[in-house]
Design a protein around this motif. Structure first.
Motif, short mmCIF file in Angstrom:
data_model
loop_
_atom_site.label_atom_id
_atom_site.label_comp_id
_atom_site.label_asym_id
_atom_site.label_seq_id
_atom_site.Cartn_x
_atom_site.Cartn_y
_atom_site.Cartn_z
N VAL A 16 0.85 -1.19 0.00
CA VAL A 16 0.00 0.00 0.00
C VAL A 16 0.89 1.24 0.00
O VAL A 16 1.86 1.30 0.75
CB VAL A 16 -0.90 0.05 1.26
N ASP A 17 0.55 2.23 -0.80
CA ASP A 17 1.19 3.54 -0.69
C ASP A 17 0.17 4.63 -1.01
O ASP A 17 -0.93 4.35 -1.45
CB ASP A 17 2.45 3.66 -1.53
N VAL A 18 0.56 5.88 -0.72
CA VAL A 18 -0.32 7.02 -0.91
C VAL A 18 0.15 7.78 -2.13
O VAL A 18 1.34 8.05 -2.27
CB VAL A 18 -0.29 7.96 0.33
N ARG A 19 -0.78 8.13 -3.01
CA ARG A 19 -0.42 8.96 -4.16
C ARG A 19 -0.09 10.35 -3.66
O ARG A 19 -0.86 10.96 -2.95
CB ARG A 19 -1.57 9.01 -5.15
N SER A 20 1.09 10.85 -4.00
CA SER A 20 1.55 12.13 -3.47
C SER A 20 0.74 13.31 -3.99
O SER A 20 0.69 14.35 -3.36
CB SER A 20 3.03 12.33 -3.77
N ASP A 21 0.06 13.16 -5.14
CA ASP A 21 -0.71 14.28 -5.68
C ASP A 21 -2.12 14.35 -5.10
O ASP A 21 -2.82 15.33 -5.29
CB ASP A 21 -0.77 14.22 -7.21
N ASN A 22 -2.54 13.32 -4.38
CA ASN A 22 -3.87 13.33 -3.77
C ASN A 22 -3.81 12.46 -2.52
O ASN A 22 -3.84 11.24 -2.62
CB ASN A 22 -4.93 12.81 -4.74
N LEU A 23 -3.77 13.07 -1.34
CA LEU A 23 -3.58 12.33 -0.11
C LEU A 23 -4.75 11.41 0.24
O LEU A 23 -4.65 10.59 1.13
CB LEU A 23 -3.30 13.28 1.05
N GLU A 24 -5.86 11.54 -0.47
CA GLU A 24 -7.00 10.67 -0.20
C GLU A 24 -7.03 9.45 -1.11
O GLU A 24 -7.92 8.63 -1.00
CB GLU A 24 -8.32 11.46 -0.36
N GLN A 25 -6.07 9.33 -2.03
CA GLN A 25 -6.01 8.17 -2.92
C GLN A 25 -4.88 7.24 -2.50
O GLN A 25 -3.80 7.70 -2.14
CB GLN A 25 -5.81 8.59 -4.37
N VAL A 28 -2.96 -0.04 -3.93
CA VAL A 28 -2.76 -1.34 -3.30
C VAL A 28 -2.34 -2.32 -4.39
O VAL A 28 -2.97 -2.38 -5.46
CB VAL A 28 -4.06 -1.86 -2.63
N ILE A 29 -1.28 -3.07 -4.13
CA ILE A 29 -0.82 -4.11 -5.04
C ILE A 29 -0.92 -5.42 -4.29
O ILE A 29 -0.36 -5.55 -3.19
CB ILE A 29 0.63 -3.86 -5.49
N GLY A 30 -1.65 -6.38 -4.84
CA GLY A 30 -1.82 -7.65 -4.15
C GLY A 30 -2.30 -8.75 -5.07
O GLY A 30 -2.69 -8.52 -6.20
N TRP A 31 -2.27 -9.97 -4.53
CA TRP A 31 -2.61 -11.16 -5.30
C TRP A 31 -4.11 -11.44 -5.28
O TRP A 31 -4.75 -11.34 -4.24
CB TRP A 31 -1.88 -12.38 -4.75
N LYS A 35 -2.69 -14.09 -9.87
CA LYS A 35 -2.29 -12.88 -10.61
C LYS A 35 -2.17 -11.70 -9.66
O LYS A 35 -2.93 -11.55 -8.71
CB LYS A 35 -3.30 -12.56 -11.70
N LEU A 36 -1.20 -10.84 -9.96
CA LEU A 36 -0.97 -9.64 -9.16
C LEU A 36 -1.74 -8.47 -9.78
O LEU A 36 -1.63 -8.23 -10.99
CB LEU A 36 0.53 -9.34 -9.12
N PHE A 37 -2.54 -7.78 -8.96
CA PHE A 37 -3.35 -6.66 -9.42
C PHE A 37 -3.02 -5.39 -8.65
O PHE A 37 -2.53 -5.44 -7.52
CB PHE A 37 -4.84 -6.96 -9.24
N THR A 38 -3.31 -4.26 -9.28
CA THR A 38 -3.15 -2.95 -8.66
C THR A 38 -4.50 -2.27 -8.62
O THR A 38 -5.25 -2.30 -9.60
CB THR A 38 -2.15 -2.08 -9.46
N VAL A 39 -4.81 -1.67 -7.47
CA VAL A 39 -6.07 -0.96 -7.26
C VAL A 39 -5.76 0.44 -6.78
O VAL A 39 -4.88 0.63 -5.95
CB VAL A 39 -6.93 -1.68 -6.18
N ILE A 40 -6.48 1.42 -7.31
CA ILE A 40 -6.46 2.77 -6.75
C ILE A 40 -7.82 2.98 -6.12
O ILE A 40 -8.85 2.74 -6.76
CB ILE A 40 -6.22 3.86 -7.83
N TYR A 41 -7.83 3.41 -4.86
CA TYR A 41 -9.10 3.70 -4.19
C TYR A 41 -8.97 5.00 -3.40
O TYR A 41 -7.86 5.46 -3.12
CB TYR A 41 -9.54 2.55 -3.29
N GLU A 42 -10.10 5.59 -3.09
CA GLU A 42 -10.14 6.81 -2.30
C GLU A 42 -10.82 6.53 -0.97
O GLU A 42 -11.80 5.79 -0.91
CB GLU A 42 -10.94 7.90 -3.02
N TRP A 58 -6.32 -2.77 -12.35
CA TRP A 58 -5.68 -3.34 -13.53
C TRP A 58 -4.70 -4.43 -13.11
O TRP A 58 -4.30 -4.50 -11.94
CB TRP A 58 -4.95 -2.28 -14.36
N LYS A 59 -4.31 -5.28 -14.06
CA LYS A 59 -3.26 -6.28 -13.83
C LYS A 59 -1.95 -5.51 -13.66
O LYS A 59 -1.63 -4.63 -14.46
CB LYS A 59 -3.17 -7.26 -14.99
N SER A 60 -1.22 -5.82 -12.60
CA SER A 60 -0.01 -5.07 -12.27
C SER A 60 1.02 -5.12 -13.40
O SER A 60 1.19 -6.15 -14.06
CB SER A 60 0.62 -5.62 -10.99
N THR A 61 1.71 -4.00 -13.57
CA THR A 61 2.79 -3.89 -14.55
C THR A 61 4.05 -4.55 -13.98
O THR A 61 4.12 -4.86 -12.78
CB THR A 61 3.10 -2.42 -14.87
#
Length: 72
Positions: A16-25, A28-31, A35-42, A58-61
């Motif tokens: 988990v990390d915080v997007r520096s341009d929006n502290l409310e977003q 999360v990268i997880g299985w 398959k490994l996926f990435t999620v952005i949530y607020e 999306w499927k993680s890069t």
């Protein structure tokens, strides 16, 4: 990105990390199964309390896979 951490949810670790341009977003990268996926949530709040709004998934890069491996 900052405020990075690896957390355990059930039997699985996720990153988990915080997007520096929006502290409310949060990212999360997880299985999911094999398959490994990435999620952005607020994180949002209303009169009923805090809730989470899915922004995108999306499927993680390759870069995100490396980030996950490095931090978990």
């Amino acid at each position: 990105m900052d405020s990075k951490k690896s957390k355990k949810f059930g039997h699985h670790y996720h990153y988990v990390d915080v997007r520096s341009d929006n502290l409310e977003q949060f990212r999360v990268i997880g299985w999911v199964k094999d398959k490994l996926f990435t999620v952005i949530y607020e994180a949002r709040e209303d009169m009923a309390g805090e809730y989470y709004q899915l922004v995108t998934l999306w499927k993680s890069t390759k870069q995100e896979e490396e980030l996950y491996e490095k931090n978990s």
